[in-house]
Design a protein around this motif. Structure first.
Motif, PDB file in Angstrom:
ATOM      1  N   ALA A  52       0.861  -1.284   0.100  1.00  0.00           N
ATOM      2  CA  ALA A  52      -0.125  -0.063  -0.033  1.00  0.00           C
ATOM      3  C   ALA A  52       0.719   1.215   0.010  1.00  0.00           C
ATOM      4  CB  ALA A  52      -0.849  -0.089   1.124  1.00  0.00           C
ATOM      5  N   VAL A  53       2.036   1.111   0.298  1.00  0.00           N
ATOM      6  CA  VAL A  53       3.031   2.317   0.480  1.00  0.00           C
ATOM      7  C   VAL A  53       3.115   3.018  -0.723  1.00  0.00           C
ATOM      8  CG1 VAL A  53       5.261   3.245   1.158  1.00  0.00           C
ATOM      9  CG2 VAL A  53       4.054   1.523   2.693  1.00  0.00           C
ATOM     10  N   GLY A  71      -6.996   7.900  -3.407  1.00  0.00           N
ATOM     11  CA  GLY A  71      -5.732   6.761  -3.503  1.00  0.00           C
ATOM     12  C   GLY A  71      -5.362   6.561  -2.238  1.00  0.00           C
ATOM     13  N   VAL A  72      -5.276   7.737  -1.540  1.00  0.00           N
ATOM     14  CA  VAL A  72      -4.723   7.687  -0.035  1.00  0.00           C
ATOM     15  C   VAL A  72      -5.827   7.022   0.696  1.00  0.00           C
ATOM     16  CG1 VAL A  72      -4.694   9.105   2.021  1.00  0.00           C
ATOM     17  CG2 VAL A  72      -3.445  10.018   0.102  1.00  0.00           C
ATOM     18  N   VAL A  73      -7.249   7.171   0.728  1.00  0.00           N
ATOM     19  CA  VAL A  73      -8.222   6.462   1.319  1.00  0.00           C
ATOM     20  C   VAL A  73      -8.106   5.065   1.053  1.00  0.00           C
ATOM     21  CG1 VAL A  73     -10.697   6.265   1.668  1.00  0.00           C
ATOM     22  CG2 VAL A  73      -9.560   8.475   1.643  1.00  0.00           C
ATOM     23  N   ALA A  74      -7.870   4.746  -0.112  1.00  0.00           N
ATOM     24  CA  ALA A  74      -8.130   3.013  -0.589  1.00  0.00           C
ATOM     25  C   ALA A  74      -6.759   2.503  -0.153  1.00  0.00           C
ATOM     26  CB  ALA A  74      -8.018   3.139  -2.055  1.00  0.00           C
ATOM     27  N   ALA A  75      -5.532   3.185  -0.236  1.00  0.00           N
ATOM     28  CA  ALA A  75      -4.580   2.678   0.296  1.00  0.00           C
ATOM     29  C   ALA A  75      -4.421   2.377   1.954  1.00  0.00           C
ATOM     30  CB  ALA A  75      -3.032   3.664   0.054  1.00  0.00           C
ATOM     31  N   VAL A  76      -4.884   3.371   2.783  1.00  0.00           N
ATOM     32  CA  VAL A  76      -5.035   3.276   4.129  1.00  0.00           C
ATOM     33  C   VAL A  76      -6.274   2.238   4.413  1.00  0.00           C
ATOM     34  CG1 VAL A  76      -5.944   4.301   6.235  1.00  0.00           C
ATOM     35  CG2 VAL A  76      -4.456   5.599   4.625  1.00  0.00           C
ATOM     36  N   CYS A  77      -7.357   1.965   3.848  1.00  0.00           N
ATOM     37  CA  CYS A  77      -8.195   0.951   3.931  1.00  0.00           C
ATOM     38  C   CYS A  77      -7.512  -0.377   3.605  1.00  0.00           C
ATOM     39  CB  CYS A  77      -9.490   1.338   2.964  1.00  0.00           C
ATOM     40  SG  CYS A  77     -10.741  -0.165   3.185  1.00  0.00           S
ATOM     41  N   PHE A  78      -6.699  -0.525   2.570  1.00  0.00           N
ATOM     42  CA  PHE A  78      -6.188  -1.796   2.218  1.00  0.00           C
ATOM     43  C   PHE A  78      -4.951  -2.092   3.320  1.00  0.00           C
ATOM     44  CE2 PHE A  78      -2.682  -4.019   0.287  1.00  0.00           C
ATOM     45  CZ  PHE A  78      -3.477  -5.222  -0.279  1.00  0.00           C
TER      46      PHE A  78
END
Length: 308
Positions: A137-138, A288-295
């Motif tokens: 995710a990073v 993108g930030v929200v999706a990465a944090v969720c993942f």
């Protein structure tokens, strides 16, 4: 002579337990999302908003700490919560400076940089290896932060978006330090006492940064004072009380997902209430930030449930 077994004492149900925890978490996230709105409409400096929100929150936190102390005794560690408070103070001050420069919504999204920093601190000092989901995710998270902060060279909202983005991400770094040190201090039964120490330390940071720079306002106007009270009561105390009551009653995955309502809510409130107009690239970066944090968050939740 017959005896009757004593009836168990009736324990009053806490008010918050009457409601669905998902509703409480959503309402708590909404309250916290309002924090950036209150800061922007107060037209105060970062040190001023940080100082007053700490001062207004202290009486309630002290009452909770006294109650906690009676049940579980005094906190065993003092230094670590105080050091953690310096990170919290930097977060409050720098975030307050970022909001008028880049907007309430984007400044809140950029705080997500702490999602990267906390695991790195844990790896550097505790030798905790990050989960595979986090590693994957990073790159997405960092790319989203660059786009959301307007650091890609495209048009961005705000009078000084680059400086605002830098301040917001430094604020996220300060919050990461706070989270890491609070974790090291050990929550146990002294969470409120630790929070009191961290809040006092954060207020001191606001004074130390605000007095030499002349940005600390100790006599705000009545209108400004009202917005700062709303910041402390709604955006801080009510928000975190609701979330603290909700999270233990939900799965870690559900809780982590609902916490994402905070940055989403801040962006929507900034657009709807403050007339902020982030560019399409910034909104794409936010997504993108929200999706990465969720993942990454779902990955950590899965790790907690696994044995060993």
């Amino acid at each position: 002579m017959t005896t009757t077994a004593p009836r168990p004492a009736t324990i009053p149900t806490p008010f918050t337990e009457r409601f669905d925890p998902r509703l409480l978490a959503a309402l708590g996230s909404f309250c916290i999302s309002l924090s950036s709105v209150f800061i922007k409409v107060s037209h105060t400096s970062g040190s001023t908003s940080a100082f007053w929100r700490c001062l207004f929150a202290l009486p309630v936190l002290l009452a909770l700490a006294v109650r906690e102390r009676r049940k579980s005794g005094p906190a065993r560690r003092v230094l670590l919560p105080l050091l953690a408070g310096t990170g919290l103070g930097l977060d409050f001050v720098l975030w307050g400076e970022a909001i008028p420069r880049i907007g309430a919504g984007i400044a809140t999204v950029l705080l997500a940089v702490q999602v990267v920093i906390v695991p790195l601190l844990a790896f550097a000092f505790l030798r905790e290896r990050p989960a595979k989901r986090f590693v994957l995710a990073v790159p997405v998270l960092l790319s989203g932060l660059v786009l959301a902060g307007g650091l890609a060279g495209s048009g961005s909202f705000g009078p000084d978006p680059v400086t605002g983005a830098v301040f917001a991400m430094l604020a996220g770094a300060g919050y990461a330090v706070y989270l890491f040190l609070i974790r090291l201090s050990g929550g146990g039964g002294a969470r409120a006492q630790s929070l009191v120490l961290a809040t006092v330390s954060a207020g001191v940071v606001a004074v130390v940064l605000g007095v030499p720079s002349g940005t600390l306002d100790l006599s705000p106007s009545p209108a400004t004072f009202g917005w700062l009270v709303a910041l402390a009561v709604v955006g801080q105390l009510i928000g975190w009380i609701l979330i603290s009551a909700a999270l233990p009653r939900m799965s870690a995955t559900t809780g982590a997902t609902l916490m994402l309502l905070q940055p989403i809510g801040a962006v929507l409130l900034g657009i709807g209430l403050l007339g902020e107009t982030p560019s399409l690239l910034q909104l794409a970066g936010c997504a993108g930030v929200v999706a990465a944090v969720c993942f990454a968050g779902n990955g950590r939740s899965a790790d907690r449930r696994s044995p060993g």
